[in-house]
Design an enzyme around this catalytic site. Structure first.
Site, PDB file in Angstrom:
ATOM      1  CB  CYS A 170      -0.888  -0.011   1.240  1.00  0.00           C
ATOM      2  SG  CYS A 170      -1.834   1.505   1.436  1.00  0.00           S
ATOM      3  CG  ASP A 209      -2.591  -3.495  -0.492  1.00  0.00           C
ATOM      4  OD1 ASP A 209      -3.226  -3.592   0.574  1.00  0.00           O
ATOM      5  OD2 ASP A 209      -2.344  -2.409  -1.048  1.00  0.00           O
ATOM      6  CD  GLU A 249       7.350 -17.837 -21.055  1.00  0.00           C
ATOM      7  OE1 GLU A 249       7.421 -18.914 -20.429  1.00  0.00           O
ATOM      8  OE2 GLU A 249       7.816 -16.746 -20.660  1.00  0.00           O
ATOM      9  CG  LEU A 250       1.490 -19.725 -18.422  1.00  0.00           C
ATOM     10  CD1 LEU A 250       1.274 -21.170 -18.012  1.00  0.00           C
ATOM     11  CD2 LEU A 250       0.617 -18.811 -17.565  1.00  0.00           C
ATOM     12  CD  GLU A 261      -8.612   2.753  -7.200  1.00  0.00           C
ATOM     13  OE1 GLU A 261      -7.473   2.777  -6.674  1.00  0.00           O
ATOM     14  OE2 GLU A 261      -9.664   2.742  -6.534  1.00  0.00           O
TER      15      GLU A 261
END
Lengths: 132, 132, 132, 132, 132, 132, 132, 132, 132, 132
Positions: free
Chosen positions: C32, C53, C69-70, C88
């Site tokens: 945060c 967070d 690609e993963l 956001e």
């Protein structure tokens, strides 16, 4: 053989309004038409058409002039118990028989069958058209 | 290599009506084409293409003249077991093979694969067009 | 700072067909940017930007010429670990970086973040347009 | 044949205290030793011992002097992939191999296998004794 | 009449160790011995003993010298399909038949039956004694 | 007989905006108009119209000038308690009575009734039209 | 009285793109404006407006130039704690206050309140229009 | 290195009674001490000890003279964020640190870690003895 | 007044073995003996003893010489429908009546009642003693 | 301050039998005694003791000569609404007050509180002893 003559109907109490009736029948059973059980046990006679299949039949419809009576639907579905029939044919047959019995404005029949050979099958057929 | 010749079909018992068939196969397994297992154990030979992948393949279609036979679909999906293939390619390949086998009016194949490296993948491909 | 240069792509194996890829990453963590932890413990140095967070990032897209690609996506998301960033901004930033990396036909990024101060937040951003 | 020599161990970091380690492996697969697949497709060679079985193996133990290393356990379980073995034998075999590898104070192995022929099987075996 | 002669057994592969086998059979069906269906439809002949009952039979046991073979258990449970029998008698009968067939060290049979008349019934019977 | 005069309304606090109110009443009970209970027990007098039915009534509406007061709705639904009425008629009757009481812009009534004879029923009726 | 002046906003970091923010607040509580608690206990003074109500407030919006700050929203919702207010008015009031504070392109407020008198209420109000 | 000096305690308000406190912390993260990330990205510096691990830490204890303060526990668990540590060692370390901080009559620490390499791990350690 | 004379029993088919019968009745309803409904509507006459209560009654027992017949239990529970009775008294009364009717070796009655005034109640009473 | 004088009791209708009463109250709210809200808004006056806490209080007991009346319990729990109190103290206080009010043979109070600072707390305290 399924016996559609067991189906009964009653007059739609609100034929002036389009509304929806859904009946969920989780205790459907029939026999697989393939691979008859190899056994000479008299008690398995009924299974010689094949292994038992299990599933849920869900009927949703907008009634026309008449509604399906619950008890008759129950007896009609019971009449598949010792019958050998494929999933696709069963769902289309049920739709045809119910449409013939009560002439709905729209009807959908879903057959949701238990896993066989590691594969689960769900068949959905519809008749008539629907608004909204 | 996947073997589409294992797929079998039977005539659609209600070709005059658009209806939907869904087959859910939660026991799909193939191999990752990357990162072969470093081991000289003879039993892991089959894994030299990479680590095992697991997932669920869900096939939904509106049949045309022919329906997919369940047993053939099962054998066809088993034929990926010791094959190294990427998720994207596997799902598109299955869609192509099934469309070639039964010429459906519409078909969707979803591959829902287990977490790898903390990330879960779901691939969805469709062929044909669908009404309603 | 997030490092989009960690993202890698590979050629779409079926660029001729619109299909969908969803990648669900339940192990996203960042910091945060408000309310830095008041502590002189050397180990909490990384937290001086604020409290951690946690959330799930879900990326869905229709690939264009290239697929994500993963492994690169995993490293890219890890690069937020010790970064102070608002929800956001994080979701919009991820969408921008992924679009820049693979130029998809359509993409949606959902950030589903854990409860903070008794309130749970879910941010959804999309780029491109989608049919069907 | 399963290859227990793939198992590796490391010294228990807290051998002075009885504590419990549980490892849940939802991606176990082997072959049914009965009913080999009737097919001459080269790709199904590996399946000639029978149809694939799927299940979850859950290992819980109180370590003695040594703990099981995760990567070795993974490779060991992979080594059943193309092996024909009954459920009862598989669970007892895994228990024997893991006990031999790490000499735990107590160990339980549960094999929770997918439905076959409409019946789900869960096998549980234990070695050693446990307090509390 | 149920046919226990359909049950088959195989030698316990680990008779030296007490371990547990659980078999869950969610597709049990028999007939209620009361209230025969009033219908002269030939297809409902089998139901003249009464309405269909549905339930799950769960068998848990510690095998002695022999284990129950899955296929025989399946055929044995199928042999109740067109038989009129009360829940209490069915569960005790299954326990007696299975104990006679495989002489387990301990066995429990649970019959979990669907709602009838707004009431759900679960019957549990055990034989032998169990440690731990 | 249901008593719609028990319904009460209050002025819509935001009649200038279309918004939606949903009230879910899981404790609806009435009597089946068929198959009266055969008993001369004075306490079952109320049941002579038939066996009890149970269900959830869900009312969703866009209010016009007036909103339904919760307490009146509760008393109105209680007034079905010892009344014999079919599902289809009950749902349409409730819709008619509520529309008459508060003149909504749109209203839907869903009756989701418990299993009877192995079949679950859900009836949905709507009045008025709705945007968006 | 609710205090909208507690709401705070910050500039939308991506005002050039329509995206969605959802904030779920499961700890909303206010007082029922009817049926004050009959008690002279000083501690229940705050309840003299009526019994406590509990619910979840879910706010979804497409921000315009400014976004709602989480801490301010929390304080604003807390300001209903000892206020007597009807469900319909509360939801419409929250929508009005939030729209006034941040001028979103579109906003929806859902109040999902706990069962009172056996009935659960869900109120949904929206402002602005939304694409896609 | 974890920093137990961040833990704080307060006097047990009911030291005369054995009662239980459970604190569930679903946002624990540390680093795997093996397989450092191969990257020269400055932002991944913190990850050079290895890939991130995620899990839930559940602490249950019967307090003695002092209770653990929530904020201190939170900061203490945060201090593992950029530390490389094995699961077994982490759970035993947390148990040792918390016991040293508050001298409970009995304490249990459970670490429930996310899937890694297809295997989920749960480690449970206890200190002290417990009645009832 | 509840009518225990509606209960019927049949001889225990396996009185030589201790086994367990559980009957779950989710459709129990009675009236609250407090706070009669203030209304002169004739249809609410039955409710003058108070507002309706709803709950699930779960009966578990080890039968002695006789078992409870399902139909009689259903009628007996229906006889509470228009009776004003407190939860505690209802559960103890049902236990007493059922014990008197069938003299079980052990019996437990659980009444799980819906939320009233924001509080849910579950009452459990037992008679006899039980082994194992 | 909580007001135990709001608790009321009634004579146990079955004091000759040990039975159990469980009351689940999911709508408990109090204030955190730390970190008062920094605001001069008059409406937040009640919150100056700190932020609101929410949780479920579950009371289980075996009554002695008297039972707790539901309405009094509800009012008593409401009296914590604007009170600053720690979790540990609240649960022990409730147990003490309820024991003083009804002198149960055994009682357990569980306070299951919502997440604060990423940590969920559950406190359990018991008084008296219990058989079986």
């Amino acid at each position: 053989m399924p016996r559609p003559e067991l189906l009964e109907t009653f007059p739609n109490p609100n034929a002036g309004r389009d509304y929806e009736i859904r009946m969920i029948c989780p205790e459907f059973t029939s026999l697989c038409p393939l691979g008859g059980v190899e056994s000479d046990a008299e008690e398995l006679r009924a299974l010689q058409g094949g292994a038992p299949d299990f599933g849920t039949i869900e009927v949703t419809y907008v009634p026309g002039e008449r509604c399906l009576e619950l008890k008759g639907l129950k007896l009609y579905l019971w009449s598949f118990r010792n019958d050998g029939i494929f999933y696709e044919r069963a769902v289309n047959r049920i739709l045809d028989d119910l449409v013939a019995a009560c002439a709905p404005r729209w009807m959908e029949v879903v057959g949701d069958f238990n896993v066989r050979g590691g594969i689960k099958s769900v068949i959905t057929a519809r008749a008539g058209s629907r608004q909204g």
